[in-house]
Design an enzyme around this catalytic site. Sequence first.
Site, short mmCIF file in Angstrom:
data_model
loop_
_atom_site.label_atom_id
_atom_site.label_comp_id
_atom_site.label_asym_id
_atom_site.label_seq_id
_atom_site.Cartn_x
_atom_site.Cartn_y
_atom_site.Cartn_z
CB SER A 93 -1.33 7.93 14.22
OG SER A 93 -2.63 8.06 13.72
CE LYS A 103 -4.95 5.59 10.45
NZ LYS A 103 -4.36 6.34 11.58
CE LYS A 104 -1.89 3.32 4.93
NZ LYS A 104 -2.92 3.16 3.88
CG ASP A 128 -2.10 0.97 1.10
OD1 ASP A 128 -2.25 1.59 0.03
OD2 ASP A 128 -2.83 1.13 2.08
CE LYS A 129 -0.76 6.94 -2.16
NZ LYS A 129 -1.55 8.18 -1.84
CG HIS A 130 -0.47 7.02 4.78
ND1 HIS A 130 -1.83 6.96 5.01
CD2 HIS A 130 -0.01 8.09 5.48
CE1 HIS A 130 -2.17 7.94 5.84
NE2 HIS A 130 -1.09 8.64 6.13
CB SER A 131 -0.52 10.82 0.66
OG SER A 131 -0.31 12.23 0.63
NE ARG A 158 -1.24 12.38 18.44
CZ ARG A 158 -1.09 11.93 17.19
NH1 ARG A 158 -1.70 10.84 16.78
NH2 ARG A 158 -0.33 12.61 16.35
CB THR A 197 -8.46 8.77 -0.65
OG1 THR A 197 -7.17 9.34 -0.91
CG2 THR A 197 -8.75 7.68 -1.66
#
Length: 435
Positions: A183, A187-188, A80-83, A168, A120
């Site tokens: 954080s 999740k990933k 996967d990718k995360h931005s 937070r 997204t």
Amino acid sequence: MLIAEIIRKKRDAQVLNSDEIAQMVRGISDESASDAQVAAFAMAVLLNGMERQEAAALTLAMRDSGDVFDWSDLPGPVVDKHSTGGVGDNVSLMLAPIVAACGCYVPMISGRGLGHTGGTLDKMESIPGYVATPDNSLFSKVVNQVGCAIIGQTSHLAPADKRFYGIRDVTATVESIPLITASILSKKLAAGLGSLVMDVKFGNGAFMSDFDKARDLAVSITGVARAAGLPCHALLTDMNQPLADAAGNAVEVVNAVQFLTGARRDTRLAEVVIALCGEMLVTAGLQSDRLKAVETAMAALEDGRAAERFGQMVTALGGPSDFVENYAAHLPEAALQRDILAPHSGFVNAIDTRDIGLAVVELGGGRRISSDKVNPAVGLTRLAPLGTQVEKGDPIAVVHADRKDAADLAQAQLLAAYTIGDRPEPQPVVRDIID
């Protein structure tokens, strides 16, 4: 050990062991730790930091606070990718089907818009019928059959992170790099990934505007990910202007479909999409050479396989079966469109990208508070990129609005966000790769 003692140790800049961190996370999950204690712990971490092994232990404990997906039965790598968030950043919509068409499986768990940045999930929900929060069974089925699925976080996925982030957010502790790292990665890891690529933004449209601080975050995420057993690379990419020439929800879906079908592609957007795809193929082990990986990704885009996967994913998650072919008939349109004209001649010299994102929020395409309902039709298109030469009266953007007063406000914000003057020095969109 008492929760108060764990807080005291971190307050005094001592290193916590994995058992103490696990106990703190249990307290966050089952609410045996009060809001005040969670806030105190967050502030202690913000002020004193965490060692890499502490951040890894926090990541794993938050991962294990809920469901963890297992994709071991799949015949290919899971990636996967995360931005970290930007404006006009619809990369995920093209990236997931491209990488799936190359032989990977992409269970992409995405978020909604936050502040001035688009989400997204909000983009995908502009597609009629699309189920953005399916149950685990449907999610697994779509990933197995199509190779990719873009969905939202369920309440059972890293639930400790959901409560922790909420506290937070109202206690001025969001900016802690170890807590941001945990954080994201919790999740990933809960999504059952075999590898991850990060797109860490810097510039005036990013949450971390300073390049060095963004690089620190990228180094933290890649290092903690590896310590938690997850291969991870990071790209540092420029967000001193919108990535695509569209910002909003339905308008960015249009941009994505046109990109996938080859109807039109923004140059900077294409560079980031293909670079991230290539890095995902490398981290997943399908390619060992970056140049070959990029060529493989481009082939899947150019021969139509990626567009086909996108259409299959939309249909499998409840959207129209002819969406790619007839997207214009399915997506909502705003009631009015207005050209925003350059006040004088010159070059687009600078763009306040954050203000571009805020203009979308003011139109109704984002949220001021979490309970706000998003209008999928509104947004901005034909955003002139940096370096564009314009004459007085040339359009520099188009506003899509449902009300005249909203269009008036967006027009004022856009004209304030654009600086027209001397030609700027071109800057690379991908600044660095950390592996």
